[in-house]
Design a protein around this motif. Structure first.
Motif, PDB file in Angstrom:
ATOM      1  N   THR A 185      -6.581   7.007   5.861  1.00 29.90           N
ATOM      2  CA  THR A 185      -6.345   5.633   6.279  1.00 29.90           C
ATOM      3  C   THR A 185      -5.988   5.588   7.763  1.00 29.90           C
ATOM      4  O   THR A 185      -5.517   6.579   8.321  1.00 29.90           O
ATOM      5  CB  THR A 185      -5.219   4.995   5.447  1.00 29.90           C
ATOM      6  OG1 THR A 185      -4.982   3.670   5.905  1.00 29.90           O
ATOM      7  CG2 THR A 185      -3.927   5.783   5.547  1.00 29.90           C
ATOM      8  N   SER A 186      -6.202   4.447   8.351  1.00 37.27           N
ATOM      9  CA  SER A 186      -5.805   4.267   9.753  1.00 37.27           C
ATOM     10  C   SER A 186      -4.358   3.802   9.854  1.00 37.27           C
ATOM     11  O   SER A 186      -3.856   3.611  10.945  1.00 37.27           O
ATOM     12  CB  SER A 186      -6.717   3.235  10.422  1.00 37.27           C
ATOM     13  OG  SER A 186      -6.577   1.980   9.787  1.00 37.27           O
ATOM     14  N   TYR A 187      -3.701   3.651   8.717  1.00 33.51           N
ATOM     15  CA  TYR A 187      -2.316   3.202   8.747  1.00 33.51           C
ATOM     16  C   TYR A 187      -1.438   4.315   9.302  1.00 33.51           C
ATOM     17  O   TYR A 187      -0.854   5.093   8.570  1.00 33.51           O
ATOM     18  CB  TYR A 187      -1.852   2.759   7.360  1.00 33.51           C
ATOM     19  CG  TYR A 187      -0.457   2.175   7.375  1.00 33.51           C
ATOM     20  CD1 TYR A 187      -0.216   0.941   7.944  1.00 33.51           C
ATOM     21  CD2 TYR A 187       0.603   2.874   6.833  1.00 33.51           C
ATOM     22  CE1 TYR A 187       1.055   0.409   7.982  1.00 33.51           C
ATOM     23  CE2 TYR A 187       1.886   2.344   6.858  1.00 33.51           C
ATOM     24  CZ  TYR A 187       2.099   1.123   7.433  1.00 33.51           C
ATOM     25  OH  TYR A 187       3.361   0.594   7.467  1.00 33.51           O
ATOM     26  N   GLU A 201      -8.568  -1.736  10.942  1.00 30.79           N
ATOM     27  CA  GLU A 201      -7.873  -0.725  10.154  1.00 30.79           C
ATOM     28  C   GLU A 201      -8.796  -0.397   8.991  1.00 30.79           C
ATOM     29  O   GLU A 201      -9.627  -1.223   8.596  1.00 30.79           O
ATOM     30  CB  GLU A 201      -6.543  -1.256   9.620  1.00 30.79           C
ATOM     31  CG  GLU A 201      -5.507  -1.447  10.706  1.00 30.79           C
ATOM     32  CD  GLU A 201      -4.180  -1.961  10.165  1.00 30.79           C
ATOM     33  OE1 GLU A 201      -4.163  -2.576   9.082  1.00 30.79           O
ATOM     34  OE2 GLU A 201      -3.166  -1.756  10.838  1.00 30.79           O
ATOM     35  N   TYR A 202      -8.660   0.794   8.412  1.00 32.78           N
ATOM     36  CA  TYR A 202      -9.567   1.180   7.335  1.00 32.78           C
ATOM     37  C   TYR A 202      -8.858   2.046   6.304  1.00 32.78           C
ATOM     38  O   TYR A 202      -7.813   2.641   6.568  1.00 32.78           O
ATOM     39  CB  TYR A 202     -10.783   1.936   7.888  1.00 32.78           C
ATOM     40  CG  TYR A 202     -10.403   3.197   8.629  1.00 32.78           C
ATOM     41  CD1 TYR A 202     -10.216   4.396   7.955  1.00 32.78           C
ATOM     42  CD2 TYR A 202     -10.205   3.182   9.995  1.00 32.78           C
ATOM     43  CE1 TYR A 202      -9.836   5.536   8.621  1.00 32.78           C
ATOM     44  CE2 TYR A 202      -9.837   4.321  10.676  1.00 32.78           C
ATOM     45  CZ  TYR A 202      -9.654   5.500   9.980  1.00 32.78           C
ATOM     46  OH  TYR A 202      -9.269   6.629  10.640  1.00 32.78           O
ATOM     47  N   LEU A 203      -9.465   2.107   5.129  1.00 34.10           N
ATOM     48  CA  LEU A 203      -9.060   3.000   4.049  1.00 34.10           C
ATOM     49  C   LEU A 203     -10.344   3.564   3.461  1.00 34.10           C
ATOM     50  O   LEU A 203     -11.230   2.800   3.081  1.00 34.10           O
ATOM     51  CB  LEU A 203      -8.270   2.251   2.969  1.00 34.10           C
ATOM     52  CG  LEU A 203      -7.988   3.018   1.680  1.00 34.10           C
ATOM     53  CD1 LEU A 203      -7.040   4.188   1.943  1.00 34.10           C
ATOM     54  CD2 LEU A 203      -7.408   2.099   0.629  1.00 34.10           C
ATOM     55  N   TYR A 219      -8.117  10.558   0.180  1.00 38.48           N
ATOM     56  CA  TYR A 219      -8.153   9.310   0.946  1.00 38.48           C
ATOM     57  C   TYR A 219      -7.668   9.567   2.361  1.00 38.48           C
ATOM     58  O   TYR A 219      -6.924  10.501   2.623  1.00 38.48           O
ATOM     59  CB  TYR A 219      -7.339   8.210   0.276  1.00 38.48           C
ATOM     60  CG  TYR A 219      -5.848   8.291   0.531  1.00 38.48           C
ATOM     61  CD1 TYR A 219      -5.264   7.548   1.551  1.00 38.48           C
ATOM     62  CD2 TYR A 219      -5.031   9.101  -0.237  1.00 38.48           C
ATOM     63  CE1 TYR A 219      -3.905   7.614   1.793  1.00 38.48           C
ATOM     64  CE2 TYR A 219      -3.675   9.175  -0.005  1.00 38.48           C
ATOM     65  CZ  TYR A 219      -3.119   8.432   1.005  1.00 38.48           C
ATOM     66  OH  TYR A 219      -1.779   8.512   1.250  1.00 38.48           O
TER      67      TYR A 219
END
Length: 168
Positions: A97-99, A72-74, A95
């Protein structure tokens, strides 16, 4: 100076947050934008122990060692610099994110080098000077996994408008 606003200054955006710089009041100075940041979390780290037989069987099947990493990334871009001369504050860096947006998690190949560029914060507007110099500079984009199908780009924050100027 007799003008109290000449002793006040805008505050710089904090490093590694993508925060925008503060606008400069009156003849005070403005703040530069804060740099962005890239955060990564590996989700499928190996744990436990395997017998020699299990390792041999996995190697024979072509699954040892497993070389893919689920992450996962930000990604945060640099914030914009603040404008001067009663200027506005710079915008925060964008930003991504992968969330759960735009994709939940991604799989990268272990042992492969990926390019990560963290955007710097935009410069503060300058005072005195032409109105174009009073405008804060846009923050730089942050890019992860450049030149691959996984590429992710986050836009830099806008520069704050200066006195009689337009936003960056």
């Amino acid at each position: 100076h007799d003008n109290p606003s000449c002793t006040l200054n805008g505050i710089a955006g904090q490093a590694n947050t993508g925060g925008g710089g503060g606008g400069g009041p009156g003849c005070g100075t403005s703040g530069a934008g804060g740099s962005g940041i890239f955060i990564i979390k590996e989700l499928n780290k190996a744990s436990g122990a395997w017998t020699l037989r299990e390792q041999f069987q996995a190697k024979k099947a072509g699954t040892w060692p497993y070389n893919q990493k689920l992450i996962e990334y930000l990604v945060v871009a640099g914030g914009g610099g603040g404008g001067t001369g009663y200027g506005g504050g710079g915008g925060a860096g964008g930003y991504i994110t992968s969330y759960c947006a735009p994709r939940c998690t991604i799989e990268i190949a272990g042992g492969t080098e990926y390019t990560i560029t963290v955007g710097g914060g935009g410069a503060a507007g300058t005072q005195p000077g032409p109105t174009t110099q009073r405008t804060g500079v846009q923050g730089q984009a942050s890019v992860a996994f450049a030149c691959t199908p996984l590429a992710v780009t986050s836009a830099g924050g806008g520069g704050g408008g200066g006195n009689c100027g337009v936003a960056g």
